[in-house]
Design a protein around this motif. Structure first.
Motif, mmCIF file in Angstrom:
data_model
loop_
_atom_site.group_PDB
_atom_site.id
_atom_site.type_symbol
_atom_site.label_atom_id
_atom_site.label_comp_id
_atom_site.label_asym_id
_atom_site.label_seq_id
_atom_site.Cartn_x
_atom_site.Cartn_y
_atom_site.Cartn_z
ATOM 1 N N LEU A 640 -8.029 -4.953 -8.801
ATOM 2 C CA LEU A 640 -7.823 -3.438 -8.442
ATOM 3 C C LEU A 640 -6.502 -3.032 -9.058
ATOM 4 N N SER A 641 -6.769 -1.764 -9.814
ATOM 5 C CA SER A 641 -5.137 -1.440 -9.972
ATOM 6 C C SER A 641 -4.646 -0.665 -8.838
ATOM 7 N N THR A 642 -3.189 -0.733 -8.646
ATOM 8 C CA THR A 642 -2.616 -0.283 -7.377
ATOM 9 C C THR A 642 -2.657 1.067 -7.296
ATOM 10 N N ASP A 643 -2.915 1.901 -8.241
ATOM 11 C CA ASP A 643 -2.942 3.302 -8.259
ATOM 12 C C ASP A 643 -4.074 3.856 -7.442
ATOM 13 N N CYS A 644 -4.909 2.981 -7.129
ATOM 14 C CA CYS A 644 -5.931 3.407 -6.078
ATOM 15 C C CYS A 644 -5.590 3.493 -4.688
ATOM 16 N N LEU A 645 -4.341 2.925 -4.310
ATOM 17 C CA LEU A 645 -3.946 2.737 -2.915
ATOM 18 C C LEU A 645 -3.121 3.861 -2.437
ATOM 19 N N THR A 646 -3.327 4.564 -1.256
ATOM 20 C CA THR A 646 -2.399 5.437 -0.695
ATOM 21 C C THR A 646 -2.042 4.789 0.639
ATOM 22 N N VAL A 647 -0.675 4.889 0.806
ATOM 23 C CA VAL A 647 -0.292 4.347 2.286
ATOM 24 C C VAL A 647 -0.077 5.643 2.966
ATOM 25 N N GLU A 648 -0.372 5.904 4.347
ATOM 26 C CA GLU A 648 -0.156 6.879 5.105
ATOM 27 C C GLU A 648 0.816 6.246 6.154
ATOM 28 N N ILE A 649 1.871 7.118 6.260
ATOM 29 C CA ILE A 649 2.910 6.508 7.239
ATOM 30 C C ILE A 649 3.366 7.679 8.096
#
Ligand code: C2E
Ligand code: CA
Ligand code: CA
Length: 775
Positions: A640-649
């Motif tokens: 997968l390409s990393t831009d599909c990921l969001t981190v919630e913090i």
């Protein structure tokens, strides 16, 4: 008197029985003195009284034997035999005197066989009683008794006993028997006295009574022999009262034994001074007198016995001293709990090994091992359990290494291994130690899982060879910390870049005040299960979609972790995340979540839809500079390409090291991973970070969203924040949207994305693609 076998002999009953015995004895003695009812009656009273006393004492001893265990049981058993022997002697005696009517029974007779069993078995009983402290030889008091008795015999012999012997020569056997009484008595009495000097406070009462009984019996025996030699002994004389007193005292001793639970050994301590010199008191006189004698064979034999006993005693003392010295020297270099080398010994061996390497170019390696979450065991199961666990850990580590290697305990839950026989690569051995922790430890009947972090240094890192013991240890420690932080590996070999780890930033769980949320062993068990679930990818995820406004298109999903516990059923994050947080499992959990989410995203893609997904990050994990790389690797490894990921913090990360957190966020950003601030507005809010940190999205806390319809101020805040995010070029997400009216209002105010039960509850991965648009 300590803990009582109360069922058998409560204190009140004990006192009562002692009182009754005292009264009986007083009546008995008075009868003998008063001579009431004439000689025949006195004879009968004397013989029967003695028989009764012996029978009672034997009964008491038998009861105590039955109630006690182990070595104590054998001791009381021996006393029972002694008293039974005495009882037998008395019975024969009474029979000849009363039934056969012989008047005073002949001497020696069958009864003497019974009587002589007494001192031998009683002596055995004394030696078997666990009196004194651990590690003291029981042979020594016996030898001491022999020395004293032998010396006294020599003294007695040279001062007139030989005369008696010469006179009584025609009845040699009678003489031997009558001499056997005082000799065995002296041995018995000396042993009793020596035991008294050894007895620790809790044991003293019993030993005093025992010794007193022996003394009374011995005095009575001597009186008897004396009177007998004069021919002036008649049965029913006061001597008989002495024996009865001795027997009753033994009965009391047996009852005391019944009252006190196990007489336990104390820690080893040096023997008393008295016990050291007492046996030698009569010796000089015996030597002086014996030397002047013309040397009869009897005296020669007695002298030989005494000399042998002295020699044997000195040998035993020398051996005891040697052992004591060895123990003391050894203890200075050993960890008392595990018996492993201590830090000092380890350092010494390491210095030596380093010197050999410099001289001969030999290989060596240092491993440092730290237990993860050890504190949890101490806190929930208690320190004795912690100690037991450390001992088992020591055994496992030792089982992994070779004969020539040194295993040391260098701190509370820290171990170190020095490998000198490098016949296999040290890293293989490091992994073997790590794998040895796969099986749970059994502590107080519970299964406890422990994971070690193992750091390795061979001192041969090309960038930075280590030539000193300190450098080797430091490198191994750095590697160990790296292993601890990696969460997955558990084993790390030193590399030069590990210096970048700031040790102050590392927060190994052992240093934290960890109190499991579910305290006690239940918490510990749950923790072990959670670790297992994480390691074996048994956690599951549900996904809650987010919808774009106003299009109604699914903008992505948020992964929420679930634990389908085998007994407790499906568990929500609130029920187990605190446990993971407190015990340093969040890093591992995050990686497990990313792995699972990536697999599901791959499945969605296979069905033709790329679904962006968000994961939740535990704020303190942002302190880990390795984290972005690990997350990125998992995503890219999945294709997968990393831009599909969001981190919630959540904003909490600002409470930690902002600089470091900022670096981690930058690194994530460099990979086009989106950063979302979760629960915005609910926590720490110094808005300045919005300017300084690379943030893509704000998720408005549901506590502003839920009351929006009825509370104008809440609505005003929501509007202002939506405005703020837009001005900062961020996306605004409203979470916890529970109804259409709220959704409408948010749309009116220009909110970009909404999420909540109104749109969709969290669903399984397989249902994600079929979730319908909320409008
Ligand atoms: P969160 O990140 O704020 O997640 C949203 C929580 O609100 C979820 O609870 C979700 O089920 C619930 N929720 C969704 N829509 C509504 C709604 O309309 N009304 C109400 N009242 N609640 C709604 P959940 O799944 O129990 O998660 C609780 C928290 O646990 C999460 O809060 C998040 O902080 C944490 N969490 C969940 N999964 C993970 C994870 O994988 N890693 C980390 N670090 N934390 C997680
Ligand atoms: Ca969240
Ligand atoms: Ca939230």
């Amino acid at each position: 008197m300590r803990e009582e076998l109360g069922d058998y002999m409560p204190r009140s009953r004990f006192t009562l029985v002692c009182g009754v015995l005292g009264v009986c004895f007083a009546v008995f003695a008075a009868w003998l003195i008063g001579g009431w009812g004439g000689p025949d009656t006195v004879l009968a009273v004397s013989d029967l009284g003695s028989l009764l006393a012996g029978g009672f004492a034997a009964g008491c001893a038998a009861l105590t034997t039955r109630a006690s265990r182990g070595r104590q049981r054998r001791a009381w058993g021996a006393l029972t035999i002694a008293l039974a022997g005495w009882f037998f002697g008395d019975a024969v005696w009474a029979y000849t005197e009363l039934v056969q009517g012989v008047g005073t029974a002949p001497f020696p007779s069958l009864s003497d066989a019974g009587y002589l069993v007494f001192p031998v078995a009683a002596c055995l009983a004394l030696l078997l009683l666990p009196i004194g402290t651990l590690g003291q030889s029981q042979t020594r008091p016996l030898l001491d008794g022999v020395i004293i008795a032998g010396s006294l015999f020599v003294i007695m012999w040279t001062t007139g006993l030989d005369e008696v012997f010469r006179l009584g020569r025609e009845d040699w056997f009678a003489f031997a028997v009558s001499v056997a009484y005082p000799i065995t008595d002296i041995v018995l009495l000396s042993v009793a006295l020596l035991m008294l000097t050894r007895a620790r406070s809790g044991q003293r009462g019993l030993v005093v009574v025992f010794t007193l009984a022996m003394a009374v019996m011995a005095v009575s025996d001597s009186l008897f022999v004396l009177l007998n030699a004069n021919g002036s002994y008649t049965s029913g004389a006061l001597v008989d009262a002495g024996w009865v007193a001795g027997l009753l005292l033994l009965a009391v001793a047996a009852m005391m034994g019944l009252r006190s639970a196990d007489i336990d050994f104390g820690p080893a301590r040096p023997g008393s001074q008295t016990a050291l010199w007492l046996p030698y008191v009569p010796l000089p006189l015996a030597v002086a007198l014996g030397a002047n004698d013309d040397g009869s064979p009897t005296l020669m034999i007695a002298g030989l016995v005494v000399v042998s006993a002295v020699v044997a005693r000195q040998l035993i003392i020398a051996e005891e001293n040697r052992r004591l010295l060895v123990t003391v020297a050894d203890q200075a270099l050993r960890d008392p709990l595990t018996g492993l080398a201590n830090r000092a010994l380890f350092r010494d061996r390491l210095d030596h090994a380093v010197a050999l390497r410099i001289r001969d170019g030999r290989h060596l390696a240092v491993l440092t091992i730290d237990l993860d979450d050890f504190k949890l065991v101490n806190d929930s199961l208690g320190h004795p359990a912690g100690d037991a666990l450390l001992k088992s850990v020591a055994v496992r580590i030792v089982g992994c290494v070779g004969e020539g290697d040194t295993v040391a305990r260098v701190g509370g839950d820290e171990f170190a291994v020095l490998l000198e026989d490098c016949s296999e690569p040290p890293i293989v051995l490091a992994h073997r130690i790590f794998d040895a922790f796969d099986q749970p430890f059994s502590v107080e009947g519970q299964e406890v899982f422990m994971r070690p972090s193992v750091g390795l240094s061979t001192g041969q890192s090309p960038d930075e060879p280590a030539t000193s013991a300190e450098a080797l240890l430091k490198q191994a420690d750095l590697a160990m910390y790296a292993a601890k932080r990696s969460e997955h590996g558990g084993v790390a070999a030193f590399t030069a870049d590990m210096h970048r780890i700031d040790l102050r930033e590392v927060d190994p769980p052992r240093d934290r005040d960890v109190t499991p949320r579910r305290s006690g062993s239940a918490g510990l068990q749950l923790f072990a299960q959670l670790r297992r679930a994480i390691d074996h990818a048994e956690l599951s995820l549900v996904y809650q979609p987010k919808f774009a406004v106003p299009s109604g298109r699914m903008a992505g999903v948020e992964a929420l972790v679930r634990w389908d516990h085998p007994e407790r059923g499906l568990m929500l994050p609130d029920e187990f995340l605190p446990l993971a947080r407190q015990n340093g499992l969040m890093g591992a959990l995050t990686e497990a979540v990313v792995e699972r989410a990536v697999r599901d995203a791959i499945a969605w893609r296979a069905e033709g839809t790329d679904v962006p997904f968000a994961i939740n990050l535990f704020p303190p994990t942002l302190g880990d500079l390795e984290l972005p790389n690990r997350i990125v690797r998992i995503v890219t490894d999945g294709g997968l390409s990393t831009d599909c990921l969001t981190v919630e913090i959540t904003e909490d990360f600002l409470l930690g090291n902002v600089k470091r957190a900022g670096r981690v966020l930058e690194m994530l950003r460099d990979w086009q991973i989106r950063i979302s601030i979760d629960d915005f507005g609910s926590g720490y809010s110094a808005l300045s970070y919005l300017r300084e940190l690379p943030i893509d999205e704000l998720k408005l806390d549901r506590h502003f969203i839920a009351p929006m319809l009825t509370d104008e101020r809440a609505e005003a805040i929501v509007r202002a924040i939506i405005d703020l995010t837009h001005r900062l070029g961020m996306t605004c997400v409203a979470e916890g949207v529970e109804n259409a009216a709220t959704a409408m209002m948010l749309a009116d105010h220009g909110c970009d994305v909404i999420q909540g039960h109104y749109c969709s509850p969290p669903v399984n991965a397989s249902e994600v693609l079929s979730v319908a648009s909320p409008w």
